[in-house]
Write an enzyme that holds these catalytic residues in place. Structure first.
Site, PDB file in Angstrom:
ATOM      1  N   VAL A 184       1.047  -1.137   0.076  1.00  0.00           N
ATOM      2  CA  VAL A 184       0.121  -0.195  -0.071  1.00  0.00           C
ATOM      3  C   VAL A 184       0.856   1.100  -0.062  1.00  0.00           C
ATOM      4  O   VAL A 184       0.701   2.127  -0.725  1.00  0.00           O
ATOM      5  CB  VAL A 184      -0.746  -0.093   1.361  1.00  0.00           C
ATOM      6  CG1 VAL A 184      -1.596   1.445   1.334  1.00  0.00           C
ATOM      7  CG2 VAL A 184      -1.910  -1.243   1.084  1.00  0.00           C
ATOM      8  N   THR A 235      -6.877 -12.235   7.452  1.00  0.00           N
ATOM      9  CA  THR A 235      -7.129 -13.116   8.490  1.00  0.00           C
ATOM     10  C   THR A 235      -6.634 -14.551   8.450  1.00  0.00           C
ATOM     11  O   THR A 235      -6.920 -15.172   7.218  1.00  0.00           O
ATOM     12  CB  THR A 235      -8.556 -12.963   9.150  1.00  0.00           C
ATOM     13  OG1 THR A 235      -9.190 -14.031  10.006  1.00  0.00           O
ATOM     14  CG2 THR A 235      -9.582 -13.028   7.940  1.00  0.00           C
ATOM     15  N   ASP A 269      -8.234 -16.901   9.385  1.00  0.00           N
ATOM     16  CA  ASP A 269      -9.536 -17.697   9.181  1.00  0.00           C
ATOM     17  C   ASP A 269      -9.970 -17.951   7.987  1.00  0.00           C
ATOM     18  O   ASP A 269     -11.075 -18.929   7.627  1.00  0.00           O
ATOM     19  CB  ASP A 269     -10.589 -17.162  10.058  1.00  0.00           C
ATOM     20  CG  ASP A 269     -10.230 -16.928  11.623  1.00  0.00           C
ATOM     21  OD1 ASP A 269      -9.368 -17.545  12.046  1.00  0.00           O
ATOM     22  OD2 ASP A 269     -10.996 -15.745  12.295  1.00  0.00           O
ATOM     23  N   GLY A 299      -9.909 -20.399  14.058  1.00  0.00           N
ATOM     24  CA  GLY A 299     -10.972 -20.321  12.898  1.00  0.00           C
ATOM     25  C   GLY A 299     -12.515 -19.710  13.220  1.00  0.00           C
ATOM     26  O   GLY A 299     -13.166 -19.212  12.436  1.00  0.00           O
ATOM     27  N   ARG A 300     -12.615 -19.287  14.657  1.00  0.00           N
ATOM     28  CA  ARG A 300     -13.598 -18.803  14.872  1.00  0.00           C
ATOM     29  C   ARG A 300     -15.054 -19.645  14.599  1.00  0.00           C
ATOM     30  O   ARG A 300     -15.094 -20.757  14.683  1.00  0.00           O
ATOM     31  CB  ARG A 300     -13.945 -17.318  14.740  1.00  0.00           C
ATOM     32  CG  ARG A 300     -14.694 -16.484  15.548  1.00  0.00           C
ATOM     33  CD  ARG A 300     -14.876 -14.865  15.258  1.00  0.00           C
ATOM     34  NE  ARG A 300     -13.598 -14.306  15.219  1.00  0.00           N
ATOM     35  CZ  ARG A 300     -13.244 -13.612  16.251  1.00  0.00           C
ATOM     36  NH1 ARG A 300     -13.915 -13.686  17.259  1.00  0.00           N
ATOM     37  NH2 ARG A 300     -12.194 -13.171  16.026  1.00  0.00           N
ATOM     38  N   HIS A 337      -3.065 -45.870  14.192  1.00  0.00           N
ATOM     39  CA  HIS A 337      -3.261 -44.418  14.629  1.00  0.00           C
ATOM     40  C   HIS A 337      -4.408 -43.809  14.064  1.00  0.00           C
ATOM     41  O   HIS A 337      -4.902 -44.264  12.950  1.00  0.00           O
ATOM     42  CB  HIS A 337      -2.185 -43.428  14.715  1.00  0.00           C
ATOM     43  CG  HIS A 337      -1.680 -43.170  13.519  1.00  0.00           C
ATOM     44  ND1 HIS A 337      -1.063 -43.974  12.509  1.00  0.00           N
ATOM     45  CD2 HIS A 337      -2.027 -42.215  12.672  1.00  0.00           C
ATOM     46  CE1 HIS A 337      -0.876 -43.412  11.296  1.00  0.00           C
ATOM     47  NE2 HIS A 337      -1.376 -42.281  11.238  1.00  0.00           N
ATOM     48  N   ILE A 341      -0.106 -19.690  18.217  1.00  0.00           N
ATOM     49  CA  ILE A 341       1.183 -20.052  17.291  1.00  0.00           C
ATOM     50  C   ILE A 341       0.663 -20.289  16.063  1.00  0.00           C
ATOM     51  O   ILE A 341       1.480 -19.748  14.927  1.00  0.00           O
ATOM     52  CB  ILE A 341       1.842 -21.721  17.703  1.00  0.00           C
ATOM     53  CG1 ILE A 341       3.050 -21.600  17.229  1.00  0.00           C
ATOM     54  CG2 ILE A 341       0.882 -22.785  17.148  1.00  0.00           C
ATOM     55  CD1 ILE A 341       3.972 -22.629  18.005  1.00  0.00           C
TER      56      ILE A 341
HETATM   57  O1  F6P Z   1      -9.674 -14.089  13.846  1.00  0.00           O
HETATM   58  C1  F6P Z   1      -8.556 -14.628  14.024  1.00  0.00           C
HETATM   59  C2  F6P Z   1      -8.614 -15.419  15.270  1.00  0.00           C
HETATM   60  O2  F6P Z   1      -7.448 -15.840  15.509  1.00  0.00           O
HETATM   61  C3  F6P Z   1      -9.735 -16.467  15.334  1.00  0.00           C
HETATM   62  O3  F6P Z   1      -9.380 -17.682  14.870  1.00  0.00           O
HETATM   63  C4  F6P Z   1      -9.706 -16.728  16.963  1.00  0.00           C
HETATM   64  O4  F6P Z   1     -10.994 -17.159  17.326  1.00  0.00           O
HETATM   65  C5  F6P Z   1      -9.459 -15.190  17.554  1.00  0.00           C
HETATM   66  O5  F6P Z   1      -8.944 -14.568  16.328  1.00  0.00           O
HETATM   67  C6  F6P Z   1      -8.817 -15.023  18.556  1.00  0.00           C
HETATM   68  O6  F6P Z   1      -9.107 -13.628  18.877  1.00  0.00           O
HETATM   69  P1  F6P Z   1      -8.139 -12.944  20.022  1.00  0.00           P
HETATM   70  O7  F6P Z   1      -6.812 -12.626  19.520  1.00  0.00           O
HETATM   71  O8  F6P Z   1      -8.764 -11.604  20.315  1.00  0.00           O
HETATM   72  O9  F6P Z   1      -8.158 -13.931  21.309  1.00  0.00           O
END
Ligand code: F6P
Length: 316
Positions: free
Chosen positions: A22, A124, A126, A169-170, A214, A249
């Site tokens: 950017v 992100t 995710d 991944g929320r 396994h 991590i």
């Molecule tokens: O949105 C990215 C993420 O790492 C998610 O996968 C996870 O649920 C969330 O952020 C964790 O958020 P925080 O850093 O606020 O604990």
């Protein structure tokens, strides 16, 4: 023109590379660009600094975000948003470029509704935003998870155990799904693809009897208490089971080439769109084409992954 750039939401590998693209593109075309610290909170606090070419040197390869990031509660209020807008006006910033995930795009949408010119860049781990095949950071996190699964497989097969791996991944299942496929998981559990616990345990019991050495289960966070699940599987299936929560991590590390390329393409494209007076959009790369879509689409579009889930059943 005068730009502002910020990173918000959880950090993602490749955010720095995006800021670099950017900044360098804006400077290339003779514009000014302010870096805003700690996301929307920095906008409220008027915490900004003019960025020059050398300020982003070395940033292509670095994880995290040198501008800092935050999930600002204050910015969710109308008062916070108005303060932010006043600071943008004071600095005479024409277009704000925001880099981040879901919360960032909600913030971008709110500012757009209040008349600010905003462009959103999806970053992100995710991969849960519409408008782009992949979000910046996803591939690096995926690499980290696959590497972890490979290592856990070594110890699982040596001890004839079942291993449960919990990813981030929320609400989104892409990290677990893609990593599970790459790591040869027997079961992948996500919010889009819930698995009956009893059916899974029955299958594991059968496999144990058949002499399988396994098994790997990959699950998205916030579905099970994986330590309790491990105990239940051990008790009911005969497969000694261990759980590993990968945690933060997954958000760290230098971006892999896929993320560096995407970051560079999208960062540069954002500036070019703004120069064409296009704003109020999130940008992305779809089937190798740079595209833009309304924030509504970016926030609500979902992708059908059923083909990949079917694949897991066929090869496990
Ligand atoms: O949105 C990215 C993420 O790492 C998610 O996968 C996870 O649920 C969330 O952020 C964790 O958020 P925080 O850093 O606020 O604990």
């Amino acid at each position: 023109m005068r730009f502002g750039v910020l990173t918000s939401s959880g950090d993602a590998p490749g955010m720095n590379a995006t800021i670099r693209a950017v900044v360098r593109t804006a400077l290339h075309y003779g514009h000014d660009i302010y870096g805003i610290r700690d996301g929307f909170q920095g906008l409220i606090n008027n915490d900004m600094v003019l960025l020059l070419h050398d300020d982003v040197s070395g940033m292509l390869t670095k994880g995290g975000t040198f501008l800092g990031t935050a999930r600002s509660e204050e910015f969710k209020t109308r008062k916070g948003q108005e303060l932010a807008i006043r600071n943008l006006q004071k600095r005479k910033i024409d277009t704000l470029i925001v880099i981040g995930g879901n919360g960032t795009f909600l913030g971008a949408q709110a500012l757009t509704e209040l008349g600010v010119k905003v462009i959103g860049i999806p970053a992100t781990i995710d991969n849960d935003l519409g408008g782009s095949d992949y979000t910046i950071g996803f591939h690096t996190a995926l690499n980290t998870i696959v590497d972890a699964i490979d290592k856990l497989r070594d110890t699982s097969s040596s001890h004839q155990r079942c291993s449960i791996i919990e990813t981030m991944g929320r609400e989104g299942g892409d990290l677990a799904l893609f990593a599970g496929v790459c790591g040869g998981a027997e079961f992948i559990i996500t919010k889009e693809h819930m698995i009956e616990k009893d059916v899974m345990i029955k299958k594991l019991r059968e496999w144990k009897k058949e002499g399988r050495s396994h098994a790997i289960i990959v699950t998205t966070e916030n579905i099970f208490n994986v330590f309790e699940l491990a105990k239940e599987i051990s008790d009911k299936s005969g497969f000694a089971t261990r759980a590993t929560v990968l945690g933060y991590i997954q958000r760290g590390g230098n971006p892999v080439p896929e993320d560096r390329i995407l970051a560079t393409q999208l960062g540069s494209y954002a500036v070019q769109l703004a120069m064409d007076d296009i704003s109020g959009v999130g940008i992305g790369l779809r089937q190798n084409t740079l595209t833009h879509a309304t924030f509504d689409i970016v926030l609500n579009e979902t992708v059908d992954r059923s083909l990949l889930y079917e694949l897991v059943d066929r090869v496990s």
